[in-house]
Design an enzyme around this catalytic site. Structure first.
Site, PDB file in Angstrom:
ATOM      1  CE  LYS B  13     -14.462 -36.011  -3.299  1.00 14.77           C
ATOM      2  NZ  LYS B  13     -13.280 -36.642  -3.772  1.00 14.77           N
ATOM      3  CB  SER B 135      -7.838 -25.605   4.117  1.00 13.74           C
ATOM      4  OG  SER B 135      -8.915 -26.423   3.692  1.00 13.74           O
ATOM      5  CB  ALA B 141     -10.014 -36.591   5.084  1.00 18.69           C
ATOM      6  CG  LEU B 143     -13.320 -34.753   3.236  1.00 19.14           C
ATOM      7  CD1 LEU B 143     -13.406 -34.103   4.612  1.00 19.14           C
ATOM      8  CD2 LEU B 143     -14.681 -35.302   2.814  1.00 19.14           C
ATOM      9  N   GLY B 144     -11.210 -33.545  -1.048  1.00 21.19           N
ATOM     10  CA  GLY B 144     -10.864 -32.603  -2.103  1.00 21.19           C
ATOM     11  C   GLY B 144     -10.108 -31.385  -1.613  1.00 21.19           C
ATOM     12  CB  SER B 146      -5.041 -31.517  -3.178  1.00 22.16           C
ATOM     13  OG  SER B 146      -5.789 -32.329  -4.059  1.00 22.16           O
ATOM     14  CG  ASP B 204     -11.529 -34.381  -5.845  1.00 21.85           C
ATOM     15  OD1 ASP B 204     -12.508 -35.064  -6.184  1.00 21.85           O
ATOM     16  OD2 ASP B 204     -10.697 -34.738  -4.990  1.00 21.85           O
TER      17      ASP B 204
END
Lengths: 397, 397
Positions: B13, B135, B141, B143-144, B146, B204
């Protein structure tokens, strides 16, 4: 008619906060810029009126017997100084041969000089005199150079004619006029500004007259009582721009994104009010680093807002980056889109840092002056209080 | 117990607009980032549970007979998925030997995997299986990554167990679940996020589940029906920062200059609303250059506002400057103070310009991906729809 010799100076102006927002009904803060215009008026005996404007390569002389005929038949001292005498303007334009078209800087300076001279002296015998002007201000950079010129002219001519006092005592280096006389100087300077700008806001001549800082809101100009003197760098990026184009660019952006831009103008308004508060605190309590931190933050925030309004320029980004690399904070001043920027210097900023920064900015192709804001308005000088090199230029024939 | 093999992916995200402002009750727009996390679940026969997380160098295997003892005696399928089962968490922490202190990425990923596995299968016989994850998202960072991991885990485990359908038909490359099943995936993914983040906002995992764009306001998350797919560059400046520190920096600035900062937050709110309107127009009328101009202007304005909030960084200024030199507009995304930025690509931006820009950004020391925002949320894949090199990593033993 014999007149008094007079040596005067008036400061330029910078917008501290609120440029552009002021067009949309928000507060702006204008401050005096201690780059000054100096004017020396000397009585002569040759029956001539001479004007020397070496900054703009203008050296003119008129025979008083010819100039006399320009005065309108039913002219006299006018009380209403908010409008020009249209008859006198027309006759002067004919006299100097600029009846139509746009005037260049030299023609505008000449016209406003002759207008003020004839307005002040036209009802009596025209005195033989020489006026020499030297300015530290660049012209056309939005720094109020024309207003500083008009203020100097008004003060010197009014003082020479005896319409206002000569406040300088023998033991003074400089002296200022009382409020009433300053009002008169300001009104006459506004006339000069009208010749040059057509429809001036009156801010520039007010700053040139009163100095310090003034608050400008919805056409009302309020000089602020006390402000601290702040050291700054004044940088001219020399990127040419049109104020008119920039003003309409901001208007377009407000129309395109009203809900986004209205709060930005509100924020700029709050910046001006907060800045006024901080500066006022600096005159009433011990100045601390926190005061300077706040002034720096306000610079940064407003610079971002001006970028949001679309009046930034890569040269101004460079100015901000170069000065920030030395720990100094800058913003554009005036119309933006190039033009000038100011950089705040802190009391502890060493002269080594200042010199290095000035050099870095000059290496970018910019002009850069170390000066101050918040200094005095128009003042009369004893020659000893004026730099040797300026006196030399003023006394050159 | 024999389970279904499943291959799934979920997007990362990015915050399009409203980061930080959302903390102060303003709208934020979160979008799916088409850098995806892929998860392959395979039934095995060895009586083991294996997990391979090559991104974070984690390759673990447990004996199902040992794992069985971790299940709390009075455990069962829980309907309330807004809270974790504290007993299961405690037993799992003991089992993997992380009873106190902060967990590293590998330990958090392990714990949330085991938690979801035991929650989904704990009431019956534990199945022997291997989960491999790869991934495209950098971790930590903002950016979602997790959440994409948790969403993949939830979807794959629920699908493998039969709790939700396997939507992929023989002739499909990819397939998505129905709304109800997505709700269930999202709820379980939120459990995984709670293990990893303690107190996640839920944004997220919602983006990972639904994809596209969602509006986030005062804790309420509303997926938006239709948004266009936008090409972007995603740049990681790799400047480390603490979200907590940045959030409190913004709060301090609001407290210091309330009258200046409140309108800035209002302006950011209006940016999010205007952006939502522009994106919605782009799905209901022919897309024009004006739409992209507006999106670019909103990027620029918001980036200035984020600088005003004090969450900019010289590396982000560099990103903006380097991309603007190619005519492209960028803003930070997420917490700022370094971290990541997004650059909008226009439909007509040539691949030569994109490649040159990516190279310039890499020359600055940044990581840079050409990707898109607004793409689909979690989906099931036929192997043919997944890039060869990703399949290879997932199938490596």
């Amino acid at each position: 008619m014999q007149v008094r010799d007079v040596l005067v100076s008036a400061p330029g102006k910078a917008i501290l906060h609120g440029e552009h927002a002021v067009v949309h009904g928000k507060v702006a803060l204008a401050v005096s810029l201690n780059l000054r215009t100096y004017l020396c008026l000397k009585a002569t005996t040759g029956g001539n009126l001479c004007v020397n404007l070496p900054n703009i390569d203008t050296f003119l002389s008129w025979d008083l017997s010819e100039l006399k005929h320009v005065i309108p038949p039913v002219s006299g001292r006018r009380d209403e100084l908010k409008l020009l005498d249209p008859d006198l303007v027309r006759r002067l334009r004919e006299f100097v041969g600029v009846t139509n078209g746009n005037l260049n800087t030299s023609q505008m300076a000449t016209l406003s000089f002759l207008y003020l001279y004839l307005s002040v002296f036209g009802s009596g015998e025209l005195p033989s005199l020489t006026v020499s002007v030297w300015s530290e201000l660049p012209t056309g950079a939005g720094l109020g150079s024309s207003a500083a010129y008009s203020v100097c002219l008004a003060a010197a001519l009014l003082c020479a004619s005896g319409a206002i006092s000569s406040p300088l005592n023998d033991w003074d280096h400089t002296a200022r006029w009382c409020q009433e006389e300053l009002e008169l100087i300001n009104s006459w300077a506004f006339q000069g500004e009208m010749i040059i700008h057509g429809n001036p806001s009156g801010v520039d001549n007010a700053v040139g007259t009163w100095g310090g800082m003034l608050r400008f809101l919805a056409g009302k100009i309020i000089p602020l009582s006390r402000v601290p003197l702040l050291r700054i760098l004044l940088t001219n990026t020399k990127v040419p721009r049109s104020t008119k184009v920039l003003v309409s660019r901001v208007k377009d952006k407000i129309n395109k994104f009203p809900s986004i831009m209205a709060p930005v103008l509100d924020s700029v308004d709050a910046i001006s009010c907060t800045c006024e508060k901080v500066l006022s605190e600096m005159t009433s309590e011990p100045i601390t680093g926190e005061h300077y931190n706040a002034l720096e933050e306000l610079f940064d925030i407003n610079q971002h807002h001006l970028n949001v309004m679309g009046v930034g320029h890569p040269a101004l980004d460079t100015l901000c980056r170069v000065t920030l690399a030395k720990g100094l904070h800058s913003k554009l001043t005036g119309a933006g889109g190039g033009g000038c920027g100011i950089t705040l210097l802190r009391p502890e900023t060493s002269s080594a840092v200042v010199q290095a920064t000035v050099q870095d900015l000059k290496d970018c192709g910019f002009d850069c002056w170390e000066t101050s804001i918040g200094g005095p308005g128009v003042q009369q000088h004893a020659p000893v209080s004026v730099k040797e090199e300026i006196l030399e230029v003023l006394n050159r024939d």
